[in-house]
Design a protein around this motif. Structure first.
Motif, PDB file in Angstrom:
ATOM      1  N   ILE A 104       1.230  -1.136   0.049  1.00 17.67           N
ATOM      2  CA  ILE A 104      -0.263  -0.172  -0.015  1.00 17.67           C
ATOM      3  C   ILE A 104       1.296   1.076   0.075  1.00 17.67           C
ATOM      4  O   ILE A 104       2.179   0.868   0.809  1.00 17.67           O
ATOM      5  CB  ILE A 104      -1.226   0.134   1.418  1.00 17.67           C
ATOM      6  CG1 ILE A 104      -1.803  -1.296   1.392  1.00 17.67           C
ATOM      7  CG2 ILE A 104      -2.011   1.217   1.516  1.00 17.67           C
ATOM      8  CD1 ILE A 104      -2.806  -1.183   2.291  1.00 17.67           C
ATOM      9  N   PRO A 105       0.568   2.077  -0.948  1.00 21.77           N
ATOM     10  CA  PRO A 105       1.500   3.596  -1.024  1.00 21.77           C
ATOM     11  C   PRO A 105       1.775   4.148   0.496  1.00 21.77           C
ATOM     12  O   PRO A 105       0.246   3.316   1.525  1.00 21.77           O
ATOM     13  CB  PRO A 105       0.601   4.135  -1.882  1.00 21.77           C
ATOM     14  CG  PRO A 105       0.046   3.352  -2.778  1.00 21.77           C
ATOM     15  CD  PRO A 105      -0.425   2.337  -1.400  1.00 21.77           C
ATOM     16  N   LEU A 106       2.790   4.783   0.539  1.00 22.71           N
ATOM     17  CA  LEU A 106       2.525   4.927   2.188  1.00 22.71           C
ATOM     18  C   LEU A 106       1.420   6.231   2.668  1.00 22.71           C
ATOM     19  O   LEU A 106       1.410   6.311   4.007  1.00 22.71           O
ATOM     20  CB  LEU A 106       4.179   6.484   2.212  1.00 22.71           C
ATOM     21  CG  LEU A 106       4.318   7.005   3.227  1.00 22.71           C
ATOM     22  CD1 LEU A 106       4.548   6.505   4.877  1.00 22.71           C
ATOM     23  CD2 LEU A 106       6.418   7.903   3.635  1.00 22.71           C
ATOM     24  N   GLN A 162      -7.428  -8.484   7.399  1.00 33.27           N
ATOM     25  CA  GLN A 162      -8.246  -8.474   6.433  1.00 33.27           C
ATOM     26  C   GLN A 162      -6.972  -8.889   5.340  1.00 33.27           C
ATOM     27  O   GLN A 162      -6.883  -9.070   4.217  1.00 33.27           O
ATOM     28  CB  GLN A 162      -8.630  -7.200   5.869  1.00 33.27           C
ATOM     29  CG  GLN A 162     -10.459  -7.366   6.173  1.00 33.27           C
ATOM     30  CD  GLN A 162     -11.077  -6.047   5.674  1.00 33.27           C
ATOM     31  OE1 GLN A 162     -11.042  -5.873   3.920  1.00 33.27           O
ATOM     32  NE2 GLN A 162     -11.850  -4.890   6.008  1.00 33.27           N
ATOM     33  N   MET A 163      -5.489  -8.518   6.709  1.00 30.74           N
ATOM     34  CA  MET A 163      -4.277  -8.498   5.503  1.00 30.74           C
ATOM     35  C   MET A 163      -3.710  -9.799   6.466  1.00 30.74           C
ATOM     36  O   MET A 163      -3.245  -9.830   7.640  1.00 30.74           O
ATOM     37  CB  MET A 163      -3.672  -7.536   5.190  1.00 30.74           C
ATOM     38  CG  MET A 163      -3.239  -7.151   6.451  1.00 30.74           C
ATOM     39  SD  MET A 163      -1.691  -5.401   6.784  1.00 30.74           S
ATOM     40  CE  MET A 163      -2.993  -3.746   5.454  1.00 30.74           C
ATOM     41  N   VAL A 164      -2.276 -10.544   5.867  1.00 32.59           N
ATOM     42  CA  VAL A 164      -1.177 -11.569   6.975  1.00 32.59           C
ATOM     43  C   VAL A 164      -0.805 -10.148   7.481  1.00 32.59           C
ATOM     44  O   VAL A 164      -0.718 -10.284   8.482  1.00 32.59           O
ATOM     45  CB  VAL A 164      -1.048 -12.545   5.493  1.00 32.59           C
ATOM     46  CG1 VAL A 164       0.047 -13.097   6.533  1.00 32.59           C
ATOM     47  CG2 VAL A 164      -2.193 -13.551   5.305  1.00 32.59           C
ATOM     48  N   LYS A 165       0.421  -9.814   5.834  1.00 32.75           N
ATOM     49  CA  LYS A 165       1.104  -9.318   6.429  1.00 32.75           C
ATOM     50  C   LYS A 165       1.251  -7.898   5.304  1.00 32.75           C
ATOM     51  O   LYS A 165       1.340  -8.059   4.056  1.00 32.75           O
ATOM     52  CB  LYS A 165       2.821 -10.129   6.289  1.00 32.75           C
ATOM     53  CG  LYS A 165       3.767  -8.706   6.722  1.00 32.75           C
ATOM     54  CD  LYS A 165       3.770  -7.915   8.182  1.00 32.75           C
ATOM     55  CE  LYS A 165       4.634  -7.134   8.324  1.00 32.75           C
ATOM     56  NZ  LYS A 165       4.521  -6.737   9.701  1.00 32.75           N
ATOM     57  N   GLY A 166       1.424  -6.720   5.771  1.00 34.57           N
ATOM     58  CA  GLY A 166       0.734  -5.619   4.954  1.00 34.57           C
ATOM     59  C   GLY A 166       2.272  -4.490   5.248  1.00 34.57           C
ATOM     60  O   GLY A 166       3.142  -5.243   6.173  1.00 34.57           O
ATOM     61  N   VAL A 167       2.639  -3.830   3.863  1.00 35.38           N
ATOM     62  CA  VAL A 167       3.606  -3.047   3.976  1.00 35.38           C
ATOM     63  C   VAL A 167       3.240  -2.045   2.904  1.00 35.38           C
ATOM     64  O   VAL A 167       2.606  -1.800   2.021  1.00 35.38           O
ATOM     65  CB  VAL A 167       4.904  -3.278   3.118  1.00 35.38           C
ATOM     66  CG1 VAL A 167       6.048  -5.432   4.182  1.00 35.38           C
ATOM     67  CG2 VAL A 167       5.041  -3.978   1.650  1.00 35.38           C
ATOM     68  N   LEU A 168       3.698  -1.164   4.112  1.00 35.06           N
ATOM     69  CA  LEU A 168       4.096   0.102   3.401  1.00 35.06           C
ATOM     70  C   LEU A 168       4.790   1.025   1.951  1.00 35.06           C
ATOM     71  O   LEU A 168       5.945   0.663   2.327  1.00 35.06           O
ATOM     72  CB  LEU A 168       3.728   2.150   3.712  1.00 35.06           C
ATOM     73  CG  LEU A 168       2.948   1.817   5.124  1.00 35.06           C
ATOM     74  CD1 LEU A 168       2.684   3.043   6.266  1.00 35.06           C
ATOM     75  CD2 LEU A 168       1.186   2.656   4.194  1.00 35.06           C
ATOM     76  N   VAL A 169       4.611   1.537   0.681  1.00 36.29           N
ATOM     77  CA  VAL A 169       5.857   1.159  -0.381  1.00 36.29           C
ATOM     78  C   VAL A 169       6.599   2.097   0.178  1.00 36.29           C
ATOM     79  O   VAL A 169       5.043   3.866  -0.246  1.00 36.29           O
ATOM     80  CB  VAL A 169       4.901   0.670  -1.987  1.00 36.29           C
ATOM     81  CG1 VAL A 169       6.277   1.872  -2.882  1.00 36.29           C
ATOM     82  CG2 VAL A 169       4.485   0.196  -1.751  1.00 36.29           C
ATOM     83  N   CYS A 170       7.218   3.035   0.194  1.00 35.60           N
ATOM     84  CA  CYS A 170       7.314   4.451   1.066  1.00 35.60           C
ATOM     85  C   CYS A 170       8.482   5.053   0.234  1.00 35.60           C
ATOM     86  O   CYS A 170       8.526   6.149   0.243  1.00 35.60           O
ATOM     87  CB  CYS A 170       8.252   4.294   1.820  1.00 35.60           C
ATOM     88  SG  CYS A 170       7.712   3.493   3.694  1.00 35.60           S
TER      89      CYS A 170
END
Length: 364
Positions: free
Chosen positions: A339-341, A355-363
């Protein structure tokens, strides 16, 4: 002066505030990192909601991050003693301990250091050097932080963020629980903690790895990481699960159970599934979630070991990275959302609603 961008928590339960931030001049031993990915952790959700008393306002959330070094002040070395340079891709220990107190030097448990502080948790945005959380395009990694070089060409760098928190915490649990080769290991929960639990159980030589969770897609991922039996708690009763597990263990119960669900009912169930002399490892409670009653005589009569596990140290991050690299293909699926920062609020909402297992922010 150069500027960067951060999402700042100013009020609990309110949207994060997009903020332009001046990049400070570095002091000796500091590193300026251009963050590639920041992990969304369940602890971030607790802080966003105001459920964690450690949260100073305003602050930049985020204690899991990876990225490229843009600037270094002085000579700084990684955990192998190799000097770092601009352009290196790194992952850093999420916390810093004093290295001098009783817990650091005598008990050898620096994770219990009273002066220990964690990026994105303990130090607020108002405190220099301000950029101390990962929900930003840049972070200032302070002097004294343990740093790991990583190779973004060998593994998806977005997957690496989980090693410094979930992975390291589970490594700590397995260090304390000491499962033996051939043990039957139960894992309750199939979020990042539970999935690392499956991977560590596989690495420790478990003969069976049983996972209880409530989402089919997560159970499927657990099987890819090494689970030999998966039980959907939404489709089975307590009695059915116990019967199946006792049948699989010749009526004894499991040798080691890892609670990675963070709920009192899971804790209560897990205790009943241990064999006499078994070990229960509880890692899932990040904030208070209720109490339960324990039969003290039964704990004594059954020779049970109940071990709480809080956070981790640098050696545990090292172990988590080793496990991750050893099964990089299976772990590649752990990141379910990128997901965008600027959409960090949406990421927190998705994590909070599971609703997510592991999410990351695209920084960047």
């Amino acid at each position: 002066m150069a500027k960067t961008f951060a999402m700042v928590l100013e009020e609990f339960n309110k949207p994060l505030v997009p903020t332009e931030v001046e990049i400070p001049e570095l002091t000796e031993g500091q590193i300026l990192v251009r963050i590639s990915y920041a992990g969304i952790c369940g602890s971030d959700v607790h802080m966003w909601r105001g459920e964690d008393a450690r949260t100073p306002l305003p602050m930049i959330l985020g204690h899991e991050g990876v990225g490229y070094i843009e600037k270094i002040k002085g000579e700084v070395k990684d955990i192998n003693g190799v000097p770092l340079k601009e352009g290196d891709f790194i992952l850093w220990s999420r916390s810093v301990s004093c290295g001098k107190c009783y817990y650091c030097r005598i008990a050898m448990t620096p994770e219990r250091c009273p002066q220990r502080w964690t990026y994105g948790i303990h130090r607020g945005f108002a405190e220099p050097p301000h950029l101390l959380g990962c929900y930003a395009r840049h972070i200032v990694v302070e002097a004294g932080t343990d740093i790991f070089r990583a190779d973004p060409n060998k593994i998806d760098p977005a997957v690496l963020v989980s090693a410094s928190c979930s992975g390291a915490t589970v490594a700590h649990a397995f260090e304390l629980g000491r499962p033996q080769f051939g043990d039957v290991v139960l894992v309750q929960g199939a979020g990042p903690l539970g999935l690392y639990g499956v991977a560590f159980a596989k690495q420790s030589g478990a003969s069976q790895i049983i996972v209880i969770a409530g989402t089919e897609s997560r159970l499927e991922l657990a099987k890819k990481l090494g689970a030999t039996m998966v039980l959907n708690r939404r489709k089975t009763s307590l009695e059915e699960r116990k019967e199946l597990i006792m049948e699989a263990t010749y009526g004894r119960g499991v040798d080691v159970a890892l609670e990675a669900a963070g709920t009192v009912p899971a804790f209560e169930e897990g205790i009943t599934l241990l064999r006499p002399g078994g070990t229960y490892l509880s890692v899932g409670f990040g904030v208070p979630a209720g109490t339960t009653e324990l039969d003290c005589f039964e704990i004594v009569r059954r020779n049970l070991k109940i071990q709480g596990v809080w956070v981790s140290d640098t050696r545990h991050t090292h172990q988590a990275l080793a496990v991750l690299y050893n099964d990089a293909e299976a772990f590649s699926e752990i990141v379910s959302h990128r997901i965008p920062l600027a959409e960090a609020d949406r990421a927190l909402e998705l994590m909070g609603s599971q609703q997510m297992v592991k999410g990351v922010l695209v920084c960047s």
